[in-house]
Scaffold this motif. Structure first.
Motif, PDB file in Angstrom:
ATOM      1  N   GLU A  84       0.839  -1.201   0.000  1.00 22.42           N
ATOM      2  CA  GLU A  84       0.000   0.000   0.000  1.00 22.42           C
ATOM      3  C   GLU A  84       0.874   1.252   0.000  1.00 22.42           C
ATOM      4  OE1 GLU A  84      -3.245   0.269   2.839  1.00 22.42           O
ATOM      5  OE2 GLU A  84      -3.231  -1.907   3.072  1.00 22.42           O
ATOM      6  N   ILE A  85       2.023   1.144   0.635  1.00 20.90           N
ATOM      7  CA  ILE A  85       2.962   2.255   0.750  1.00 20.90           C
ATOM      8  C   ILE A  85       4.285   1.801   0.149  1.00 20.90           C
ATOM      9  CG2 ILE A  85       4.132   3.831   2.336  1.00 20.90           C
ATOM     10  CD1 ILE A  85       1.933   3.096   4.411  1.00 20.90           C
ATOM     11  N   ILE A  86       4.941   2.688  -0.615  1.00 22.73           N
ATOM     12  CA  ILE A  86       6.200   2.333  -1.275  1.00 22.73           C
ATOM     13  C   ILE A  86       7.258   3.379  -0.928  1.00 22.73           C
ATOM     14  CG2 ILE A  86       7.354   1.930  -3.487  1.00 22.73           C
ATOM     15  CD1 ILE A  86       4.597   1.186  -4.653  1.00 22.73           C
ATOM     16  N   GLY A  87       8.410   2.893  -0.465  1.00 22.86           N
ATOM     17  CA  GLY A  87       9.542   3.760  -0.183  1.00 22.86           C
ATOM     18  C   GLY A  87      10.753   3.317  -0.981  1.00 22.86           C
ATOM     19  N   LYS A 114      -4.444   8.057   0.649  1.00 23.96           N
ATOM     20  CA  LYS A 114      -3.706   8.257  -0.594  1.00 23.96           C
ATOM     21  C   LYS A 114      -2.907   9.547  -0.575  1.00 23.96           C
ATOM     22  CE  LYS A 114      -5.419   9.985  -4.410  1.00 23.96           C
ATOM     23  NZ  LYS A 114      -6.235  10.217  -5.623  1.00 23.96           N
ATOM     24  N   GLY A 115      -1.646   9.457  -0.997  1.00 20.87           N
ATOM     25  CA  GLY A 115      -0.843  10.661  -1.077  1.00 20.87           C
ATOM     26  C   GLY A 115       0.639  10.370  -0.930  1.00 20.87           C
ATOM     27  N   ILE A 116       1.396  11.418  -0.681  1.00 19.57           N
ATOM     28  CA  ILE A 116       2.838  11.338  -0.525  1.00 19.57           C
ATOM     29  C   ILE A 116       3.194  11.809   0.881  1.00 19.57           C
ATOM     30  CG2 ILE A 116       5.057  12.252  -1.316  1.00 19.57           C
ATOM     31  CD1 ILE A 116       3.835  12.425  -4.130  1.00 19.57           C
ATOM     32  N   TYR A 117       3.879  10.941   1.627  1.00 17.99           N
ATOM     33  CA  TYR A 117       4.264  11.204   3.007  1.00 17.99           C
ATOM     34  C   TYR A 117       5.765  11.493   3.047  1.00 17.99           C
ATOM     35  CZ  TYR A 117      -0.285   9.109   4.060  1.00 17.99           C
ATOM     36  OH  TYR A 117      -1.628   8.825   4.109  1.00 17.99           O
ATOM     37  N   PHE A 118       6.162  12.564   3.710  1.00 12.13           N
ATOM     38  CA  PHE A 118       7.578  12.914   3.728  1.00 12.13           C
ATOM     39  C   PHE A 118       7.982  13.471   5.081  1.00 12.13           C
ATOM     40  CE2 PHE A 118       5.395  16.800   2.696  1.00 12.13           C
ATOM     41  CZ  PHE A 118       6.162  17.826   3.225  1.00 12.13           C
ATOM     42  N   GLY A 119       9.251  13.301   5.411  1.00 11.76           N
ATOM     43  CA  GLY A 119       9.781  13.822   6.663  1.00 11.76           C
ATOM     44  C   GLY A 119      11.120  14.494   6.443  1.00 11.76           C
ATOM     45  N   THR A 153       1.997   6.306  -1.669  1.00 20.87           N
ATOM     46  CA  THR A 153       1.027   5.205  -1.732  1.00 20.87           C
ATOM     47  C   THR A 153       0.989   4.651  -3.160  1.00 20.87           C
ATOM     48  OG1 THR A 153      -0.789   6.777  -2.099  1.00 20.87           O
ATOM     49  CG2 THR A 153      -0.376   6.079   0.176  1.00 20.87           C
ATOM     50  N   GLY A 154       0.802   3.349  -3.258  1.00 21.08           N
ATOM     51  CA  GLY A 154       0.861   2.698  -4.559  1.00 21.08           C
ATOM     52  C   GLY A 154      -0.110   3.262  -5.568  1.00 21.08           C
ATOM     53  N   ASN A 155      -1.286   3.696  -5.101  1.00 22.71           N
ATOM     54  CA  ASN A 155      -2.280   4.211  -6.044  1.00 22.71           C
ATOM     55  C   ASN A 155      -1.864   5.548  -6.674  1.00 22.71           C
ATOM     56  OD1 ASN A 155      -2.673   5.670  -3.671  1.00 22.71           O
ATOM     57  ND2 ASN A 155      -4.675   4.761  -3.239  1.00 22.71           N
ATOM     58  N   VAL A 184      -1.749  16.055  -6.066  1.00 23.43           N
ATOM     59  CA  VAL A 184      -1.652  14.908  -5.161  1.00 23.43           C
ATOM     60  C   VAL A 184      -1.418  15.452  -3.750  1.00 23.43           C
ATOM     61  CG1 VAL A 184      -0.259  12.898  -4.518  1.00 23.43           C
ATOM     62  CG2 VAL A 184      -0.755  13.363  -6.933  1.00 23.43           C
ATOM     63  N   PRO A 185      -2.119  14.946  -2.742  1.00 23.97           N
ATOM     64  CA  PRO A 185      -1.898  15.453  -1.384  1.00 23.97           C
ATOM     65  C   PRO A 185      -0.530  15.042  -0.828  1.00 23.97           C
ATOM     66  CG  PRO A 185      -3.724  13.856  -1.445  1.00 23.97           C
ATOM     67  CD  PRO A 185      -3.215  13.977  -2.823  1.00 23.97           C
ATOM     68  N   PHE A 186       0.127  15.977  -0.148  1.00 26.98           N
ATOM     69  CA  PHE A 186       1.395  15.729   0.533  1.00 26.98           C
ATOM     70  C   PHE A 186       1.171  15.854   2.038  1.00 26.98           C
ATOM     71  CE2 PHE A 186       2.926  16.379  -3.657  1.00 26.98           C
ATOM     72  CZ  PHE A 186       4.263  15.978  -3.732  1.00 26.98           C
ATOM     73  N   TYR A 187       1.825  14.986   2.812  1.00 25.44           N
ATOM     74  CA  TYR A 187       1.669  14.995   4.268  1.00 25.44           C
ATOM     75  C   TYR A 187       3.041  15.010   4.928  1.00 25.44           C
ATOM     76  CZ  TYR A 187      -2.937  13.356   2.811  1.00 25.44           C
ATOM     77  OH  TYR A 187      -4.157  13.228   2.185  1.00 25.44           O
TER      78      TYR A 187
END
Length: 267
Positions: A84-87, A114-119, A153-155, A184-187
Motif C-alpha cells: 500500500e505504501i512504497i519507499g 492516498k498521497g505522498i508522506y515525507f519527513g 502510496t501505490g495508487n 496529489v496530497p502531501f503529508y
C-alpha cells in the motif's frame, strides 16, 4: 481498515558492496515487520550479489540485470511492489529503526490515506552530519525533499505514472513536481526518517543536476525570471561550496555547510 499495511521498500544498487550491508541491516532491524523488500541490481561486478544473498530471508524480490539508468531501475522496483505504501532507500543510505513504523502510524491516522508522506532527513559524510528540514513550499526553488525520506502510496504511482527516463539525476524531483501539478496530497511527518550519505551521483554532477531540476520547474511551474534566478543562485552557492574556502568550512562547521549548499538545517 487494515492497521498493518504492507510496505514495499525498494533499493537499487550497482557495485554497492561498500555500504550495502548497513542499508539492508536498517531494513532488517525495523520495528515494523510487514515489509516487502525489493532489491534491483544493475548487474554488479563486485560482491553486491553475494551480500544480498546472505539476506535471502529478508529480500522478497531480487532482480539482477542491466538497466537503462536510475529511473528504469526505480520503475522496475515499483512494478514489482505490491505494498500500500512504497519507499525507496539508496544502497548507501539507511533508515532509523522506527522509520517505517513512524510512517505507518501517520498513514493509519490519516483518513484520506492516498498521497505522498515525507519527513526530514539526516545528511552525513565522514566529517559531519546535520538534520535537513524538508519544506514542500520550496520545491520550486531547490531540492527541498529527498526521496529516502519520501513514501508514496501505490495508487499515486498508478494515477500519475512512475519516474521519467528523460531525467538522469533528478527523476525524483520531476516526479514530485508532477505530483504537485496534479494536486496529489502531501503529508509532512515532523521527524527525520532517513540518513542520506553525501557525495552521491547527483552531488558529484551538481551542474547537470541543477539543469535537470530547473527543466522540471519550467515544465510544471515556470515563473520566468524567478526560475532563472534560482537556477543561477543554486549553481553559484554550490560552486562556492566546492572551493578550498568552502570545503574548509564544510568540513569544520556543520551549520555553514547547509548554508553554502542551499539547504535548511537544524541541530
Amino acid at each position: 481498515m487494515n492497521s498493518n499495511p504492507l510496505v514495499s521498500i525498494i533499493t537499487i544498487v550497482y557495485n554497492g558492496e561498500r555500504f550495502l550491508n548497513k542499508c539492508i541491516d536498517s531494513i532488517r532491524d525495523q520495528s515494523y515487520k510487514n515489509i516487502e523488500y525489493i532489491v534491483i541490481d544493475g548487474g554488479s561486478k563486485d560482491g553486491t550479489l553475494d551480500i544480498v544473498k546472505t539476506y535471502c530471508n529478508l529480500v522478497k524480490v531480487l532482480v539482477s540485470e542491466k538497466d537503462e539508468g536510475i529511473s528504469d531501475a526505480f520503475n522496475k522496483g515499483i512494478a514489482k511492489a505490491t505494498g500500500e505504501i512504497i519507499g525507496i532507500l539508496n544502497s548507501d543510505d539507511f533508515f532509523y529503526p522506527d522509520t517505517i513504523e513512524t510512517v505507518v502510524d501517520f498513514y493509519n491516522k490519516n483518513e484520506q490515506k492516498k498521497g505522498i508522506y515525507f519527513g526530514d532527513i539526516r545528511y552525513f559524510d565522514d566529517d559531519m552530519s546535520y538534520i535537513r528540514i524538508s519544506d514542500l513550499s520550496k520545491m520550486w526553488k531547490y531540492m527541498s525533499l529527498n526521496h529516502p525520506s519520501v513514501f508514496v502510496t501505490g495508487n499515486v504511482y498508478k494515477e500519475i505514472g512512475t519516474f521519467s527516463k528523460e531525467y538522469k539525476y533528478t527523476m525524483d524531483v520531476e516526479f514530485l513536481h508532477r505530483a504537485l501539478s496534479k494536486q496529489v496530497p502531501f503529508y509532512y511527518i515532523n521527524k527525520s526518517l532517513a540518513n542520506f550519505r553525501l557525495e552521491g551521483t547527483s552531488d558529484l554532477h551538481y551542474k547537470d543536476m541543477y539543469k535537470e531540476f530547473y527543466k522540471s520547474v519550467q515544465t510544471y511551474n515556470d515563473q520566468g525570471l524567478s526560475t532563472r534566478f534560482w537556477y543561477r543562485w543554486s549553481v553559484f552557492k554550490k560552486d562556492v561550496s566546492q572551493t578550498s574556502i568552502g570545503q574548509f568550512f564544510y568540513k569544520r562547521k556543520h551549520l555553514l555547510a547547509p548554508l553554502l549548499s542551499g539547504k535548511i538545517a537544524k541541530g
